[in-house]
Design an enzyme around this catalytic site. Structure first.
Site, PDB file in Angstrom:
ATOM      1  N   TYR A   1       0.838  -1.202   0.000  1.00 29.85           N
ATOM      2  CA  TYR A   1       0.000   0.000   0.000  1.00 29.85           C
ATOM      3  C   TYR A   1       0.870   1.248   0.000  1.00 29.85           C
ATOM      4  CZ  TYR A   1      -3.478   3.400   1.555  1.00 29.85           C
ATOM      5  OH  TYR A   1      -4.286   4.511   1.645  1.00 29.85           O
TER       6      TYR A   1
ATOM      7  N   GLU B   1     -12.317   5.633   4.889  1.00 28.65           N
ATOM      8  CA  GLU B   1     -11.793   6.489   5.952  1.00 28.65           C
ATOM      9  C   GLU B   1     -12.841   6.666   7.044  1.00 28.65           C
ATOM     10  OE1 GLU B   1      -8.922   7.572   6.686  1.00 28.65           O
ATOM     11  OE2 GLU B   1      -7.794   7.207   4.846  1.00 28.65           O
TER      12      GLU B   1
ATOM     13  N   TRP C   1      -5.822   1.682  10.042  1.00 29.62           N
ATOM     14  CA  TRP C   1      -6.003   1.553   8.599  1.00 29.62           C
ATOM     15  C   TRP C   1      -5.677   0.142   8.133  1.00 29.62           C
ATOM     16  CZ3 TRP C   1      -8.615   2.742   4.720  1.00 29.62           C
ATOM     17  CH2 TRP C   1      -8.199   2.439   3.428  1.00 29.62           C
TER      18      TRP C   1
END
Length: 212
Positions: free
Chosen positions: A30, A52, A60
């Site tokens: 990522y 989000e 995350w």
């Protein structure tokens, strides 16, 4: 030569931001391939704003590992399809153990899909709207150090974008959440100076600004 604070060198010899330079393969990919690369695709922008919102109170990495399940559950984050979700879909999603089962966040995603439709009708695209809030170079740190990044949990631009989204009826879009979205979607480049990904992101952002 010692690396600057906030940089780590992997076993491949590549310097990365500390958060993406660990041993977790998902996080490293990522960091290397997605975070900070400029995005103008409306579906991806809506996906990131939605995820989000789901991340609130979580890491995350937790959301990243569930992202494919989220995509299946939310019609690939096609906001025009999600906008048509009804009560039965909410109950289906609440019963889906592969995603984050939070009624408020699920209902927010559907509401925001409806708001995204209206925004696209107004601005032409979600991308055209959000990229208006790309900060000028003069508003950015001269060098992106770990200390400088620590002062950027929210900015004037993220507060302005959050305010405009909320004015249009969006939810779960506070200024800190919106700044994380801006970082990920390339409206800013917050890779640290010395990170191998920073030049790639800067190149992609420069190419986006050049006329075709």
């Amino acid at each position: 030569m010692a690396l600057a604070d906030g940089l780590v060198e992997g076993e491949d010899g590549i310097a990365r931001c500390w958060w993406g330079g660990g041993t977790d393969a998902d996080y490293r990919a990522y960091h290397d391939d997605e975070w900070g690369m400029p995005v103008t695709d409306d579906v991806r922008l809506f996906e990131k704003l939605t995820l989000e919102g789901f991340q609130a109170g979580l890491s995350w990495l937790t959301i990243l590992r569930k992202r494919e399940a989220f995509r299946q559950a939310f019609a690939g984050f096609d906001f025009r399809r999600v906008a048509r979700f009804g009560t039965r879909d909410v109950e289906r999603l609440l019963g889906d153990a592969s995603i984050v089962r939070h009624r408020g966040k699920i209902e927010s995603a559907i509401n925001n899909a409806q708001r995204a439709e209206a925004l696209v009708d107004e601005a032409g695209s979600l991308a055209a709207f959000v990229w208006r809030f790309e900060p000028p170079t003069s508003a950015r740190p001269r060098r992106m150090t770990r200390e400088a990044l620590g002062d950027l949990s929210q900015t004037d631009e993220s507060r302005a974008l959050a305010k405009e989204l909320r004015r249009r009826g969006w939810t779960f879009v506070g200024p800190t959440t919106v700044y994380a979205f801006m970082q990920a979607m390339g409206l800013v480049d917050d890779h640290l100076d010395g990170c191998a990904s920073r030049p790639r992101v800067e190149s992609a952002r420069s190419a986006l600004r050049r006329p075709a």
